[in-house]
Structures are given as C-alpha cells and as structure tokens.
Design an enzyme around this catalytic site. Structure first.
Site, PDB file in Angstrom:
ATOM      1  N   GLY A 172       3.196  -3.221  14.942  1.00 52.99           N
ATOM      2  CA  GLY A 172       2.740  -2.051  14.198  1.00 52.99           C
ATOM      3  C   GLY A 172       3.862  -1.444  13.380  1.00 52.99           C
ATOM      4  O   GLY A 172       4.831  -0.924  13.931  1.00 52.99           O
ATOM      5  N   HIS A 227      22.543  24.315  -8.634  1.00 61.04           N
ATOM      6  CA  HIS A 227      23.228  23.068  -8.967  1.00 61.04           C
ATOM      7  C   HIS A 227      24.561  22.983  -8.241  1.00 61.04           C
ATOM      8  O   HIS A 227      25.268  23.989  -8.171  1.00 61.04           O
ATOM      9  CB  HIS A 227      23.474  23.012 -10.481  1.00 61.04           C
ATOM     10  CG  HIS A 227      24.279  21.807 -10.889  1.00 61.04           C
ATOM     11  ND1 HIS A 227      23.717  20.547 -10.956  1.00 61.04           N
ATOM     12  CD2 HIS A 227      25.580  21.678 -11.212  1.00 61.04           C
ATOM     13  CE1 HIS A 227      24.660  19.680 -11.325  1.00 61.04           C
ATOM     14  NE2 HIS A 227      25.803  20.337 -11.491  1.00 61.04           N
TER      15      HIS A 227
HETATM   16  P1  AMP Z   1       0.112   4.076  13.188  1.00 57.82           P
HETATM   17  O1  AMP Z   1      -1.351   4.298  13.441  1.00 57.82           O
HETATM   18  O2  AMP Z   1       0.661   4.703  11.941  1.00 57.82           O
HETATM   19  O3  AMP Z   1       0.958   4.378  14.391  1.00 57.82           O
HETATM   20  O4  AMP Z   1       0.268   2.493  12.955  1.00 57.82           O
HETATM   21  C1  AMP Z   1      -0.117   1.518  13.895  1.00 57.82           C
HETATM   22  C2  AMP Z   1      -0.160   0.187  13.167  1.00 57.82           C
HETATM   23  O5  AMP Z   1      -0.339  -0.875  14.105  1.00 57.82           O
HETATM   24  C3  AMP Z   1      -1.308   0.076  12.170  1.00 57.82           C
HETATM   25  O6  AMP Z   1      -0.768  -0.094  10.883  1.00 57.82           O
HETATM   26  C4  AMP Z   1      -2.088  -1.153  12.630  1.00 57.82           C
HETATM   27  O7  AMP Z   1      -2.532  -1.947  11.559  1.00 57.82           O
HETATM   28  C5  AMP Z   1      -1.059  -1.928  13.463  1.00 57.82           C
HETATM   29  N1  AMP Z   1      -1.665  -2.830  14.462  1.00 57.82           N
HETATM   30  C6  AMP Z   1      -2.678  -2.577  15.332  1.00 57.82           C
HETATM   31  N2  AMP Z   1      -2.948  -3.667  16.119  1.00 57.82           N
HETATM   32  C7  AMP Z   1      -2.110  -4.666  15.718  1.00 57.82           C
HETATM   33  C8  AMP Z   1      -1.876  -6.044  16.131  1.00 57.82           C
HETATM   34  N3  AMP Z   1      -2.585  -6.628  17.114  1.00 57.82           N
HETATM   35  N4  AMP Z   1      -0.915  -6.756  15.484  1.00 57.82           N
HETATM   36  C9  AMP Z   1      -0.176  -6.181  14.508  1.00 57.82           C
HETATM   37  N5  AMP Z   1      -0.344  -4.901  14.079  1.00 57.82           N
HETATM   38  C10 AMP Z   1      -1.287  -4.139  14.665  1.00 57.82           C
END
Ligand code: AMP
Ligand code: FAD
Length: 483
Positions: A188, A456
């Site tokens: 993620g 500035h």
């Molecule tokens: P956030 O919600 O900003 O914390 O981001 C979490 C991220 O994890 C999101 O961009 C999702 O696309 C990503 N994510 C969720 N599950 C997976 C997975 N199995 N593999 C890779 N990325 C993931």
C-alpha cells in the site's frame, strides 16, 4: 460522583478528547471513557493520533530526516561529517517520550477543564445509557443527555498478509522497530505507507512499496502526485504501481525469519520478493467492535461507519458520532472540528464544519499538502478554471535552504477568480497550504492573494507567486498566461 452526565464521550482520541474539553468549557457535565493502555498497562488518552499515529510517526520522520540530512545534505553547505551513527532504540525512546508528554498533557487538560476521565470500555445501550466497564472489570451504567461516539479506526488486515507482529507488521509495529530492516516491503503506497516507508528508507532500509492501484496517490492532484513520485524515486523508494499482493509466506526461523511476498505485477505476471520485514498499510476501517448494543438505535452505513448527518447526529436521538468512525477523510483535525461542532450544538449553538476546506498532508520530505479541489475534480465539474504554478527552484528562500524540489499549484475559477484548490509538493507544504485554506475560508480570489504583501525571503512567496501566475502576473517566472 453521580452517574448522570450532560455528555458522555466514548473514545479519547483527537475527536473525543477535543469534544469533551469543549463540552466542559461550555458548562456541560462531561465524562470521557478511554480503553487504550500504554506499554506500562496504564490507561492512556490521545487515541491513535497521539499514541500510534500522527505524533509518533512525525517524531520518527523528523529523526530519520536529520540522519539523512547529515549524511546527504551537508556536503553542499561545505560541512563535512564523518561517521554518522545510528541508535535506533534511542530514537524510538525519544518518540515514546514525546508521546508520553502529550498524552499526559491531555490528562492535565481534562483536569483543568473539569472533564471526568474514565479508563475502561464504554458500550452504548438504549436511551443514551452507557455501560462502563472499568479497568478492574466493574460495570456501571452511566446516564447521559447526550452520548458522543468517538471510537476511531484501526488498521485493515488482509488475509494474504496476516500481521504476526514480528515479520509482518502494521503501522503500529512499524513505529516500534528496534533495528533497521535490510529489505523492507510495504503493501500500500497510500499516505501512511509512504510516511513509514520514508522513515526506514532514510535510516538505510531498501524499501519496496507494492501498490495495487495504477495511479500514484490517486486522490491527489495528479500533476502533484507525478512530481511527488519523481522526488521519492530519486530518494531511493522503489514504488511499484499496479502490483496486487496475493500471498505471503514466512521463511526461516528465529532471527533469520523473512517473508516471501507473492504479487501480480502490472503486466499481470506473478512475481515474488523476499523482505526482512513487511508493513501492511492498506488503509484503516471504522472501529465499532463491542460498542453498540443491538437496541441502541445507531445504524451503520455500507462501509461500516456510524451513519451520521452533516452535523454528526446519528439516527438515535441524543447520540452523536465524530472522527474516523464516521464518513469523510480519516484525519485528526477533521475529527477534532467535528468534536467541537457537536459539543457546541449540544450547548445550543449552530456550529458547522466546512468539509470543503480540510487540508490533507503527506508528511514525506518534501511535504505534499492540499486543500480544496484537484484539477481533475474541477475539470470534471465542467467549471472554467485557470491555473497558477510556481516552482520552488525559483524561490530564493527555498534555494538558500537547498529545498528546490516541488511546486505550488493554485486552481482558480476562470470568471469569479475564486481560489478553488491549492496543491503543493515542497518545503513546509503543510504550513503553506494552511495559508491558502484561510484565504479560501474567507472566499478569497487569486487577486486578493496577489494584492497581499508577503514577507521576503519566505517560502510563502511561492504561494503569492502562484496566485499572481493564475492571472499572468508572476514576477519571478515567465508567465504561461499573458495578461
Ligand atoms: P490508504 O487508504 O491511503 O492508506 O492506502 C492504502 C493503499 O493500499 C491503497 O492505495 C490500496 O490500493 C492499497 N492496497 C490494498 N490492498 C492491496 C494489496 N493486496 N496489494 C497492494 N496494494 C493494496
Ligand atoms: P482515534 O484516534 O482512533 O481514537 C479513538 C479512541 O477510542 C481510541 O483511543 C480507542 O481506544 C477508543 N475506543 C474505541 N472504542 C472504545 C470503547 N468502546 N470504549 C472506550 N474507548 C474506546 N491524521 C492526521 O490528520 N495527520 C497525520 O499526520 C496523521 N498521521 C497518521 C499516521 C499514522 C501512522 C496513523 C495510523 C494515522 C495517522 N493519522 C493522521 C490519522 C489520525 O490518527 C486519525 O484520523 C485520528 O486519530 C482519528 O481520531 P479519532 O479520535 O476519530 O480516533
């Protein structure tokens, strides 16, 4: 102590403790229940934000940046440093001391404002009654005219990479590592994954971020997101987009334990990587476990958040909910403002939260910060708009500080000249974007900002110049728009 209150707040994170303090300031008899315990097993206020979120992560971001800067950012200033050493347990200890100071500070604020602080677990019953189980297990029923639920959120775990607290960890575990992992995987590349990945990258880990989405920081303005990705890649973060993790396997034993991660790459082919540690940062979910009695009358929405209206009232009379447990961005300041709004509404005021003007920051270096709408959102709305940008490489103050990466981008309504959004990647972006948030709150036009005198040399001049550029009047860069 009578068990009847004007307000009982469940949860003492930034949404709950702020609500409790404001309610008490308004003369309401208020109690705040918190179930979190610190490492010594004692009840502790402050929630995710102070204990395992905003504050500890920023403490480590600052420590790790100092280490990085000493090694990589001193030479060009003519400063030669030999052998920068690293004491990770001491760094983590400093972070813990900051957390302790701030959480104890809330205890002091509760006392000063007359909030009754109760450690233990709260559970909402019908008719605004709260079942309170104290730390010894004793159960009392508190009665209240108003109950505010501020139970927050917790990390999402995914079955393909179950957190074992040792090799596979969540954001909380990533704030506790006692040594720098050689190879660190992060699932993620969202805000938290980038922040934690940055910390350990600066301290020497080889960091690989696996992100399922094909767009980087998809909710951000995409020009700023692209620039950010370029900067982070230059810093050594290996960000792999379109890569969905499908499995993980612990390999080895004892100290040599590692994790093998399987993922589907952007080309659809299966790939594997071995990491010393793996941080799972796939988002957070609202926390409502053991919180709501079946007959309490509070409904959840389809995402599992507590359903509330624009004033944070649930559909049970006299029951409110604020912060991460309700819809909207999971940000401490959003929850705090909701907490204030609810306390003031209980006291009979007509307070509102302006959800259109909430700043959002990614605390990497340089920072990424935004307020208002992105260019993509404005374009989609069909409204005519103009853009003013100013790169930090043209700012005297940024050059003096050797902080020339990034830019300010201001999105302005073509006809009314009103500022619709501002997106910054660059030094002190979080503080700079707040200036624009204030301006937007007062309905500022780009010309209003342009007519103001900015000191500035300051980084704020980049905001000034972006506002000028929106109308083709920038002084320190050639104008794209001629006027
Ligand atoms: P956030 O919600 O900003 O914390 O981001 C979490 C991220 O994890 C999101 O961009 C999702 O696309 C990503 N994510 C969720 N599950 C997976 C997975 N199995 N593999 C890779 N990325 C993931
Ligand atoms: P929480 O802070 O989660 O607090 C809820 C509290 O309620 C908890 O202490 C919990 O123990 C308690 N509770 C739950 N159920 C009960 C019950 N039944 N009885 C008693 N108590 C209960 N946000 C930002 O704005 N800026 C940042 O820089 C930032 N950085 C972050 C970094 C990390 C690593 C993480 C994980 C989060 C970060 N966040 C940041 C998000 C921020 O921490 C949350 O948005 C914020 O803490 C939410 O506040 P809250 O009060 O709604 O919930």
């Amino acid at each position: 102590m009578s068990d009847k209150y004007d307000v009982v707040v469940i949860g003492a994170g930034p949404a709950g403790y702020v609500c409790a303090i404001r309610a008490a300031q308004l003369g309401l008899k208020t109690a705040c229940i918190e179930k979190m315990k610190n490492s010594e097993g004692k009840g502790v206020n402050g929630g995710t934000c102070l204990n395992v979120g905003c504050i500890p992560s920023k403490a480590l971001l600052d420590s790790s940046y100092k280490f990085w800067e000493i090694q990589h950012g001193s030479d060009q200033h003519g400063i030669t440093i030999k052998d920068a050493g690293l004491d990770v347990p001491k760094m983590i200890g400093r972070k813990d001391a900051i957390v302790k100071q701030l959480t104890q500070g809330i205890a002091g604020l509760f006392k000063a404002n007359g909030v009754t602080s109760l450690f233990g677990t709260g559970r909402l019953l019908a008719e605004r009654k709260v079942e309170y189980t104290d730390e010894s297990g004793k159960v009392t029923v508190l009665e209240a005219d108003n109950v505010v639920i501020a139970s927050g959120s917790q990390p999402i775990d995914i079955p393909v990479a179950p957190v074992d607290g040792e090799v596979i960890i969540d954001s909380t575990g990533a704030l506790e590592l006692q040594a720098v992992p050689g190879r660190l995987g992060v699932i993620g590349a969202g805000v938290i994954g980038l922040e934690l990945g940055s910390v350990w990258n600066r301290l020497g880990s080889e960091v690989v971020l696996l992100e399922a989405m094909e767009d980087f920081l998809a909710i951000m303005d995409q020009q700023i997101a692209k620039e950010t990705k370029k900067i982070l890649t230059k810093q050594g973060l290996d960000i792999r987009l379109g890569c969905r993790v499908t499995g993980s396997q612990i390999k080895g034993r004892g100290k040599s334990k590692k994790v093998e991660v399987t993922y589907l790459g952007a080309d659809g082919a299966e790939a594997k990587e071995i990491f010393d540690k793996l941080i799972v940062c796939v988002g957070r979910r609202p926390f409502t476990e053991n919180l709501l009695a079946p007959d309490c009358g509070v409904a959840l929405d389809e995402r599992g958040s507590i359903y509330v209206n624009e004033h944070c009232a649930t559909n049970a009379p006299g029951v409110w909910a604020v912060g991460d447990v309700v819809r909207g961005p999971m940000l401490a300041h959003k929850g705090s403002e909701e907490g204030v709004m609810v306390a003031e509404r209980i006291a009979g005021h007509k307070t509102q939260v302006n959800y259109d003007i909430i700043t959002n920051v990614v605390y990497i270096h340089p920072e990424v910060a935004s307020v208002g709408r992105t260019e993509e959102q404005v374009k989609q709305s069909g409204e005519p708009y103009k853009i003013g940008t100013f790169p930090f490489v043209a700012s005297g103050r940024a050059l003096a500080a050797d902080e020339k990466d990034g830019l300010v981008k201001m999105i302005v309504h073509e006809e009314s000249d009103r500022v619709l959004g501002c997106h910054i990647v660059g030094p002190s972006a979080a503080d700079l974007v707040q200036q624009v948030a204030i301006a937007m709150e007062f309905g500022s036009t780009a010309e209003d900002l342009a007519l103001m005198v900015f000191g500035h040399p300051t980084l704020s001049e980049a905001v000034h110049e972006a506002a000028l550029a929106a109308n083709g009047h920038a002084i320190h860069i050639p104008n794209k728009r001629k006027r």
